[in-house]
Design a protein around this motif. Structure first.
Motif, mmCIF file in Angstrom:
data_model
loop_
_atom_site.group_PDB
_atom_site.id
_atom_site.type_symbol
_atom_site.label_atom_id
_atom_site.label_comp_id
_atom_site.label_asym_id
_atom_site.label_seq_id
_atom_site.Cartn_x
_atom_site.Cartn_y
_atom_site.Cartn_z
ATOM 1 N N GLY A 39 30.756 38.481 42.822
ATOM 2 C CA GLY A 39 31.854 39.277 42.286
ATOM 3 C C GLY A 39 32.914 38.494 41.563
ATOM 4 O O GLY A 39 34.033 38.970 41.378
ATOM 5 N N SER A 40 32.588 37.288 41.102
ATOM 6 C CA SER A 40 33.591 36.415 40.479
ATOM 7 C C SER A 40 33.072 35.809 39.185
ATOM 8 O O SER A 40 33.257 34.617 38.911
ATOM 9 C CB SER A 40 34.004 35.302 41.446
ATOM 10 N N ASP A 85 38.879 31.429 41.932
ATOM 11 C CA ASP A 85 40.096 32.193 41.599
ATOM 12 C C ASP A 85 40.617 31.930 40.198
ATOM 13 O O ASP A 85 41.815 32.044 39.939
ATOM 14 C CB ASP A 85 41.208 31.903 42.627
ATOM 15 N N THR A 86 39.736 31.613 39.267
ATOM 16 C CA THR A 86 40.158 31.413 37.877
ATOM 17 C C THR A 86 39.690 32.530 36.953
ATOM 18 O O THR A 86 40.218 32.676 35.854
ATOM 19 C CB THR A 86 39.652 30.067 37.329
ATOM 20 N N VAL A 87 38.703 33.322 37.370
ATOM 21 C CA VAL A 87 38.278 34.478 36.584
ATOM 22 C C VAL A 87 39.217 35.636 36.931
ATOM 23 O O VAL A 87 39.274 36.064 38.082
ATOM 24 C CB VAL A 87 36.812 34.860 36.877
ATOM 25 N N GLN A 88 39.952 36.109 35.950
ATOM 26 C CA GLN A 88 40.982 37.113 36.204
ATOM 27 C C GLN A 88 40.372 38.459 36.596
ATOM 28 O O GLN A 88 39.349 38.877 36.064
ATOM 29 C CB GLN A 88 41.856 37.309 34.959
ATOM 30 N N LYS A 89 41.074 39.124 37.547
ATOM 31 C CA LYS A 89 40.678 40.451 38.009
ATOM 32 C C LYS A 89 41.896 41.363 38.031
ATOM 33 O O LYS A 89 43.034 40.898 38.093
ATOM 34 C CB LYS A 89 40.084 40.377 39.431
ATOM 35 N N THR A 90 41.638 42.665 37.988
ATOM 36 C CA THR A 90 42.718 43.620 38.153
ATOM 37 C C THR A 90 43.041 43.749 39.637
ATOM 38 O O THR A 90 42.367 43.173 40.491
ATOM 39 C CB THR A 90 42.320 45.004 37.610
ATOM 40 N N SER A 91 44.076 44.562 39.938
ATOM 41 C CA SER A 91 44.485 44.738 41.329
ATOM 42 C C SER A 91 43.413 45.425 42.158
ATOM 43 O O SER A 91 43.414 45.328 43.387
ATOM 44 C CB SER A 91 45.778 45.561 41.389
ATOM 45 N N LYS A 141 38.674 36.180 25.719
ATOM 46 C CA LYS A 141 39.777 35.610 24.937
ATOM 47 C C LYS A 141 40.029 34.160 25.330
ATOM 48 O O LYS A 141 40.209 33.282 24.469
ATOM 49 C CB LYS A 141 41.034 36.448 25.150
ATOM 50 N N ARG A 142 40.012 33.906 26.629
ATOM 51 C CA ARG A 142 40.248 32.534 27.109
ATOM 52 C C ARG A 142 39.132 31.606 26.658
ATOM 53 O O ARG A 142 39.373 30.460 26.269
ATOM 54 C CB ARG A 142 40.349 32.562 28.632
ATOM 55 N N ILE A 177 36.632 42.925 37.120
ATOM 56 C CA ILE A 177 36.615 41.722 36.296
ATOM 57 C C ILE A 177 37.267 42.035 34.946
ATOM 58 O O ILE A 177 36.917 43.008 34.279
ATOM 59 C CB ILE A 177 35.166 41.231 36.075
ATOM 60 N N MET A 178 38.207 41.196 34.525
ATOM 61 C CA MET A 178 38.872 41.373 33.235
ATOM 62 C C MET A 178 38.076 40.614 32.166
ATOM 63 O O MET A 178 38.407 39.486 31.795
ATOM 64 C CB MET A 178 40.320 40.910 33.320
#
Length: 552
Positions: free
Chosen positions: A474-475, A531-537, A548-549, A541-542
């Protein structure tokens, strides 16, 4: 129509000493208990102050940890005809990018928080907004009761519910009083709630699931809600199940990852003494729902009283207030094995068990709404065997996006060629309906198209996460970027902190798994720290942010 200010006032008058909320600390002990009378009085105190310092329909930013003061502030805004704007509180003095965007967009007149946060919060947020009022809700006196709440127009904006920002900048969804009541009634019916239906929740209050489902639904039916913080769940996920067991909860749930997390923690150590037999609605929503997750959770916790019939997949989004489809209490999940190749062409063809992609049904269309599956290119209804964009209409569909008339027209005012008299919400999600069941298959904006073929990114991400034991489930994010001969596939995947395998072995396993499962070559693999792959609350997965990154 009884609106929420009337509902809470009636509860406070009819059953003043009935417990509305119990808040637990990180150890599962009670630290705050609030009755309906106390909540009403606290909300009235907030409303009195707001009415004296703000104009009707001004925006008030709600910046709170998981606490009863947030709920009092929210109802205080409803009483005073002030538009509440819940946001994620800063962490370690840092304001999240999404919160910055929300503050800039809504232009709040007031900021509501607690006395303990006010001193640290003001220097951080003040440069971002022009709010004239900074109010500590927990320091207000409830002694003065000489106040009459403003009568609310059912079609006036009750609050701004900002989108998660998983595919774009957060947008302020204008949720009306009518939208709230309509969706709460849909939840009540489908979940089978009454005043005895105790709810346990941990989802953050600034998120639609936490606010609409866990905070407002108990008030709507007159029930009691047990609340714990999201941080407590993340640190000790089995505390969630302990709360369900201890308080004999009828309803509780969360995103798919919450159930996976409990299974993983249970496998790592001894299970606490639990009795989950009271848990009748274990709702699962807010991201792709995995059949494997449902199966593992049921098998792990069945010895402790959990029933497979309690599994309750559902689907919703902020633009529809919250809920769109639901499984039905006691029905259990519906599964559908679909041919992967046909699904890539947005067609449904039945596949032998374990030979295709297993879709989890998100329930049936609910009374009071219309739902269509529409070809996103032509605007025409899809035939029964075709997947298309999910379009929704009903009183629970919000007014639109604040300050964005073009986006509102595009998203909230769509017209189907087969039904031109009615406007629909375009959800941006792809799905199909089989035997009356809605199956969500992916996000339209996230679709990966390589050499003319469609791929669903969460399918690729699922394959990647299982390719090697060093990878964090999930990451990961899968997306397409421009290449010399057309778009190419990139995978960004977090590795575990204690991973001891070489990066070459891990990358090789990922490429081999994706090639075998999807017949697709991965152009680039990026192994990321935890914890570097951004997620919403809600744990989504964003992918747009990851893409973009990567390109930068």
């Amino acid at each position: 129509m009884q609106l929420f200010p009337d509902i809470l006032a009636r509860r406070a008058a009819d059953e003043p000493d009935r417990v509305a909320y119990i808040f637990l600390d990180d150890n599962g002990a009670e630290h705050t208990t609030t009755t309906y009378r106390e909540l009403h009085e606290q909300a009235m105190a907030v409303a009195r102050l707001l009415r004296s310092r703000c104009a009707p329909e001004d925006r008030a930013l709600l910046v709170f940890p998981q606490c009863v003061e947030f709920i009092a502030a929210y109802f205080g805004c409803l009483y005073a005809n002030i538009v509440a704007v819940p946001v994620n509180p800063p962490r370690r003095g840092r304001v999240q990018d999404a919160t910055r965007a929300i503050v800039a967009d809504c232009a709040p007149t007031a900021v509501l928080t607690t006395g303990g946060l006010l001193e640290t919060l003001r220097p951080v947020l003040e440069p971002l907004c022009t709010a004239r009022q900074w109010l500590a809700v927990d320091e207000l006196s409830t002694a003065d009761t000489a106040f009459t709440p403003a009568a609310a127009d059912p079609d006036s904006v009750a609050f701004l519910q900002y989108t998660s920002g998983s595919t774009s900048t957060p947008k302020g969804v204008m949720v009306t009083h009518r939208n709230l009541v309509a969706n709460e009634e849909m939840i009540r019916r489908s979940f089978g709630h009454d005043r005895h239906s105790t709810v346990v929740g941990w989802a953050p209050f600034f998120h639609d699931q936490g606010l609409i489902g866990n905070v407002l639904q108990p008030v709507y039916v007159g029930a009691t809600c047990i609340q714990m913080s999201p941080a407590a769940f993340i640190r000790r996920p089995l505390r969630w199940l302990e709360a369900i067991s201890n308080y004999r909860a009828h309803t509780s749930g969360g995103p798919n990852f919450a159930f996976d997390t409990c299974v993983a923690r249970a496998a790592a150590g001894e299970l606490p003494d639990l009795d989950l037999s009271s848990w009748q609605v274990a709702f699962n929503g807010a991201e792709p729902i995995r059949a494997q997750t449902l199966d593992r959770f049921t098998k792990t916790f069945a010895p402790l009283g959990f029933s497979a019939q309690s599994v309750f997949p559902c689907y919703g989004l902020a633009e529809a207030t919250l809920l769109v489809s639901a499984s039905g209490k006691g029905r259990g999940p519906r599964l559908l094995d679909a041919d992967i190749d046909a699904l890539a062409d947005r067609r449904y063809v039945a596949a032998p068990v374990d030979r295709g992609r297993t879709l989890v049904g998100s329930g049936a269309v609910l009374p009071g709404e219309a739902l269509l599956i529409v070809d996103p290119e032509t605007g025409e209804r899809c035939p029964p065997d075709r997947a298309g964009e999910i379009w929704v209409a009903g009183d629970h569909v919000a007014q639109g996006y604040r300050g964005l008339p073009e986006a509102t027209a595009e998203t909230f005012q769509a017209r189907c060629a087969d039904d031109p008299e009615r406007t629909y919400l375009r959800t941006g999600d792809l799905g199909l309906v089989v035997d009356g069941e809605l199956y969500v298959v992916g996000r339209l904006k996230d679709m990966i198209i390589i050499r003319g073929r469609n791929y669903y990114p969460h399918d690729i991400e699922h394959t990647v996460a299982g390719a090697h034991p060093a990878l964090r489930p999930g990451s990961g994010a899968a997306f397409a970027v421009p290449g010399r001969d057309g778009d190419k596939l990139v995978v960004v995947q977090e590795i575990k902190r204690d991973a001891d395998a070489g990066t070459g072995d891990i990358e090789g396993a990922i490429r081999a798994a994706v090639l075998q499962e999807h017949e697709l070559a991965v152009a680039d693999v990026v192994l990321a720290a935890p914890d570097t792959v951004q997620k919403t609350s809600s744990g989504k997965i964003m992918r747009a942010a990851a893409r973009k990154r990567y390109l930068q």
